[in-house]
Design an enzyme around this catalytic site. Structure first.
Site, short mmCIF file in Angstrom:
data_model
loop_
_atom_site.label_atom_id
_atom_site.label_comp_id
_atom_site.label_asym_id
_atom_site.label_seq_id
_atom_site.Cartn_x
_atom_site.Cartn_y
_atom_site.Cartn_z
NE ARG A 46 52.10 -8.81 77.97
CZ ARG A 46 52.48 -8.33 79.17
NH1 ARG A 46 53.29 -7.29 79.24
NH2 ARG A 46 52.05 -8.88 80.28
CE1 TYR A 98 46.31 -2.36 53.37
CE2 TYR A 98 46.15 -1.76 55.68
CZ TYR A 98 46.01 -2.69 54.67
OH TYR A 98 45.55 -3.95 54.97
CG ASP A 170 52.95 1.68 55.27
OD1 ASP A 170 53.75 0.82 54.85
OD2 ASP A 170 51.77 1.43 55.59
CE LYS A 195 50.03 -6.86 53.08
NZ LYS A 195 49.74 -5.45 53.28
C1 LIG Z 1 49.00 -4.68 54.31
C2 LIG Z 1 49.41 -3.31 54.64
C3 LIG Z 1 49.30 -2.81 55.95
C4 LIG Z 1 48.69 -3.60 57.08
O1 LIG Z 1 49.42 -4.74 57.37
P1 LIG Z 1 48.80 -6.11 57.98
O2 LIG Z 1 50.02 -6.95 58.10
O3 LIG Z 1 47.80 -6.61 56.97
O4 LIG Z 1 48.17 -5.78 59.27
C5 LIG Z 1 49.75 -1.51 56.18
N1 LIG Z 1 50.26 -0.75 55.18
C6 LIG Z 1 50.35 -1.20 53.91
C7 LIG Z 1 50.92 -0.31 52.86
C8 LIG Z 1 49.94 -2.49 53.59
O5 LIG Z 1 50.03 -2.93 52.34
#
Ligand SMILES: *Cc1c(COP(=O)(O)O)cnc(C)c1O
Length: 377
Positions: A46, A98, A170, A195
């Protein structure tokens, strides 16, 4: 060194134990101490793990950061970044972001005595006016999902620095190959590695990347304290995906731009929202701030029925949420990814029935265009 080289080598010298060329999966929860009070470099997974460390060093190198932290999801990274705030603090958030981050801010952060306000950060005067004496963080996300709006990160970072406020971006949609927020003066870069960074639609993961040692120390504490760190196996998978990130992003960029140009010539299409097109209102900013604008964008058909018909008729594209994988995905934000937003909010921001979001993969562009052409025919 260049991103193509860093993606393959940063944090990943041959393993000291046996010379393994790929970092081994250190699938262990705990590590032997040398003696009482004398742990080795790692004591408990962890808190730290060699496979995760390799990934984190690679991520820091790709974003021009000094420290990176990986998490069990993008949302885990969001929750840890927001845990930098304390009761009485105030966070200002770009008003188009998001849905999961919106849900966390309104459903969790706002209940902890942290003030949360949304402002359109494309309007820098409105941003200036919204900063309060207790504002500690400006939250940006660019390009946004699914509206493809951009924020000027350099200008926002300048404003924040002058007011003693931290900034986060982000950077999920852009990936480190298309945009490097830390180079523009932003303090923290956040990714859903689910992604583009992993890129193969087989892992849920997130990351935070910083330069500042004091922020890094707090994030390291929070990663351990909250128990949100990425597992060794998933760290290995993301590292494997990262090797081809620059190649994939180049292919995504080219395919999506070609698809956007094709779509805007189709009589059934009313509008294409792609910052790489000259008619996009922030095309200049995209050219300045980004190396490429990525593989995901949106477009509007002339009616909601036409959009649903297209979505139900695609064969090569998969009707699915998520984005950033090698395979092309297509979806209906109004009824799918953004359905949890109140309908009046969806309509007010422009997420309507005619809108389609597409994550253009790295298949051959002619096959992708042929699929949309047959679905529209
Ligand atoms: C998918 C996404 C998230 C969240 O990510 P997870 O891996 O699904 O928890 C946050 N910000 C953006 C822009 C995203 O596309």
């Amino acid at each position: 060194m260049h991103l193509e080289t860093l993606a393959i080598h940063a944090g990943q010298p041959p393993d000291p134990a046996h010379g393994a060329v790929m970092p081994p999966i250190y699938q262990t929860s705990t590590f032997a101490f040398k003696a009482v009070g004398q742990p080795g470099e790692f004591d408990y997974t962890r808190s730290g793990n060699p496979t995760r460390k390799a990934l984190e060093e690679c991520l820091a190198a790709l974003e021009g950061g000094a420290h990176a932290f990986s998490f069990a999801s993008g949302m885990a990274a969001v929750s840890v970044a927001l845990a930098l705030l304390e009761s009485g603090d105030h966070v200002l958030v770009h008003d188009d972001l998001y849905g999961g981050t919106y849900r966390y801010l309104t459903g969790v952060t706002a209940n902890l005595g942290v003030g949360v306000d949304f402002v359109n950060m494309r309007d820098l005067d409105a941003l200036q006016a919204a900063i309060r004496p207790n504002t500690r963080l400006l939250w940006t996300e660019t390009p946004t999902n699914p509206l493809m709006n951009l924020q000027d990160l350099e200008a926002i970072a300048d404003i924040a620095r002058a007011r003693g406020v931290r900034t986060i971006t982000d950077n999920t949609f852009a990936s480190p190959c298309n945009q490097r927020p830390l180079d523009l003066g932003i303090d923290i870069s956040l990714h859903s590695m689910t992604k583009y960074i992993n890129g193969h639609s087989d892992v849920i993961a997130g990351a935070l990347i910083v330069r500042d040692d004091a922020i890094a120390e707090r994030l390291k504490f929070l990663q351990n304290a909250t128990g949100t760190a990425l597992s060794p196996f998933d760290s290995f998978l993301v590292l494997r995906g990262i090797k081809t990130l620059p190649l994939r992003v180049e292919a995504h960029n080219a395919n999506a731009l070609a698809m956007a140009h094709w779509l805007r010539e189709q009589p059934q299409v009313a509008q294409v929202l792609h910052p790489g097109l000259p008619e996009h209102p922030q095309h200049q900013l995209a050219q300045r701030q980004m190396r490429g604008v990525g593989g995901t964008f949106s477009f509007r058909m002339k009616s909601g029925e036409a959009a649903v018909r297209l979505l139900n008729r695609v064969r090569l594209h998969t009707l699915a949420e998520s984005l950033g994988g090698v395979e092309s995905l297509i979806e209906h934000p109004f009824a799918m990814t953004h359905a949890s937003m109140p309908e009046e909010v969806r309509r007010a921001v422009g997420i309507t029935e005619e809108m389609i979001r597409i994550s253009v993969g790295i298949e051959h562009i002619d096959d992708l265009i042929a699929d949309l052409a047959q679905a529209m025919a």
